[in-house]
Design an enzyme around this catalytic site. Sequence first.
Site, short mmCIF file in Angstrom:
data_model
loop_
_atom_site.label_atom_id
_atom_site.label_comp_id
_atom_site.label_asym_id
_atom_site.label_seq_id
_atom_site.Cartn_x
_atom_site.Cartn_y
_atom_site.Cartn_z
N HIS A 52 1.07 -1.24 0.09
CA HIS A 52 -0.02 -0.02 0.31
C HIS A 52 0.50 1.01 0.59
O HIS A 52 0.63 2.37 0.24
CB HIS A 52 -0.59 -0.01 1.07
N THR A 53 2.17 1.25 0.29
CA THR A 53 3.09 2.28 -0.38
C THR A 53 3.03 2.39 -1.85
O THR A 53 3.42 4.14 -1.75
CB THR A 53 4.31 1.52 0.23
N ASP A 54 2.73 2.14 -2.75
CA ASP A 54 3.04 2.99 -4.19
C ASP A 54 1.90 3.53 -4.95
O ASP A 54 2.57 4.36 -5.32
CB ASP A 54 2.70 1.38 -5.14
N GLY B 124 -4.02 -12.15 -5.73
CA GLY B 124 -2.97 -11.69 -6.09
C GLY B 124 -1.35 -11.26 -6.62
O GLY B 124 -0.81 -10.89 -5.74
N SER C 125 -0.95 -11.32 -9.66
CA SER C 125 -0.74 -10.42 -11.11
C SER C 125 -1.21 -11.25 -11.87
O SER C 125 -0.18 -10.64 -12.64
CB SER C 125 0.25 -9.44 -11.03
N SER C 126 -2.21 -11.82 -12.14
CA SER C 126 -2.28 -12.15 -13.43
C SER C 126 -3.20 -11.11 -14.59
O SER C 126 -3.22 -11.26 -15.71
CB SER C 126 -3.76 -13.37 -13.64
N SER C 127 -3.82 -10.23 -13.65
CA SER C 127 -3.89 -9.45 -15.02
C SER C 127 -3.39 -8.61 -15.43
O SER C 127 -3.35 -8.51 -16.76
CB SER C 127 -5.39 -7.88 -13.51
N GLU D 186 -5.96 -0.85 -17.50
CA GLU D 186 -6.35 -1.56 -15.53
C GLU D 186 -7.05 -0.37 -14.80
O GLU D 186 -8.87 -0.62 -14.73
CB GLU D 186 -5.46 -2.02 -15.02
N ASP E 148 2.45 -3.84 -10.69
CA ASP E 148 2.56 -5.56 -11.13
C ASP E 148 3.02 -5.07 -12.15
O ASP E 148 3.79 -6.29 -12.75
CB ASP E 148 0.81 -5.27 -11.35
#
Length: 330
Positions: free
Chosen positions: A17-19, A86, A88-90, A122, A134
């Site tokens: 959650h830092t990104d 989680g 990151s398939s997307s 995305e 990602d």
Amino acid sequence: MTKRFRAPGRVNLIGEHTDYNDGFVMPAAIELETVATVGGSGWHSTDEPTGWTKYVEGVLKQLRQRGVAVPDVGLTFESTIPLGAGLSSSAALEVSAALAMLWAANGSMEKIEIAKACQQAEIETVGLGCGVMDQFASLHGVEGHAVMLDCRSLEHRLVPIPKNLALVIADTGVKHQLASSEYNARRADCEAAARKMGVSSLRDAATHGGDRRARHIVSENRRVLQFAEALAQEDRKAMGQLMAESHESLRVDYEVSCDELDAMVGAAQECVGLVGARMTGGGFGGSTINLVEAELASEFARQLAAGYRERTGIEARTYVTQAAAGAGPV
Ligand code: ADP
Ligand code: MG
């Protein structure tokens, strides 16, 4: 003639959650990957959940907006990445599609621009204000290395992962519905905290000012830098400590863990070969990342699944992997 392009999934070792707070993250590309094959007509995948083509349409639109003359191109996707776990398939889908489309268009783009185009696809497709981590990791991964990324400058540094450590990913098998609404709520909390402190983002906050969300972000950014040191020194005790602190901070201050993630991290403490364990990804389900002595990794994974089953009654999927190379032609 067909042409194939692969794009790996990723796991984040630390920096959660830092990104979107302009901070630091440390993902690694993993050996699970999506392969896009150019040829035929239409878009196909071995797994076709409702709405999946939106990701591909999004990429096509972003490339064309950037002046790449992508022709109508047939694409077939095959993936070893579990969808929605989680990992990151997307991003892997987007990046493999982007490389295939660029090839079909005889075009080229810097890796960082491909990452940003896929991120934008995305954001516009799913309405999740995701960071660039990602897509960046899928493109910039290097075998045997974690990628420490400064999400403000987008400069990155490769950090070697000791060869005798394996990455063991454990999927809790749950994904709670509130994940995306809570994600957006945490973003808003952070923006409010930054405004109150008079800084443009929490990256610049020197202290947390008594705010729990800010305390997570400020301490997590520090932990990423310390973790890079610990990896370089092969200091297993420090790695384990920092991963444990990260999980606690996400659980207590940031409130994005859940019973299943806590159970998986708890079960890991009793398994052979553990160096460190924490939740990874946005939270409310998904996976944990475990750093494990490589020679004990498969036994660790077996024990972890058993411990998790005992605590929750759920069958976990585990993946023993190493840091892998970033996307490219097959
Ligand atoms: P994650 O990226 O963590 O796996 P997301 O919810 O961000 O989870 O993305 C999962 C979605 O991405 C799937 O529901 C599907 O729409 C799409 N997707 C990813 N990989 C594929 C694939 N190989 N084939 C079809 N759709 C895919
Ligand atoms: Mg995703």
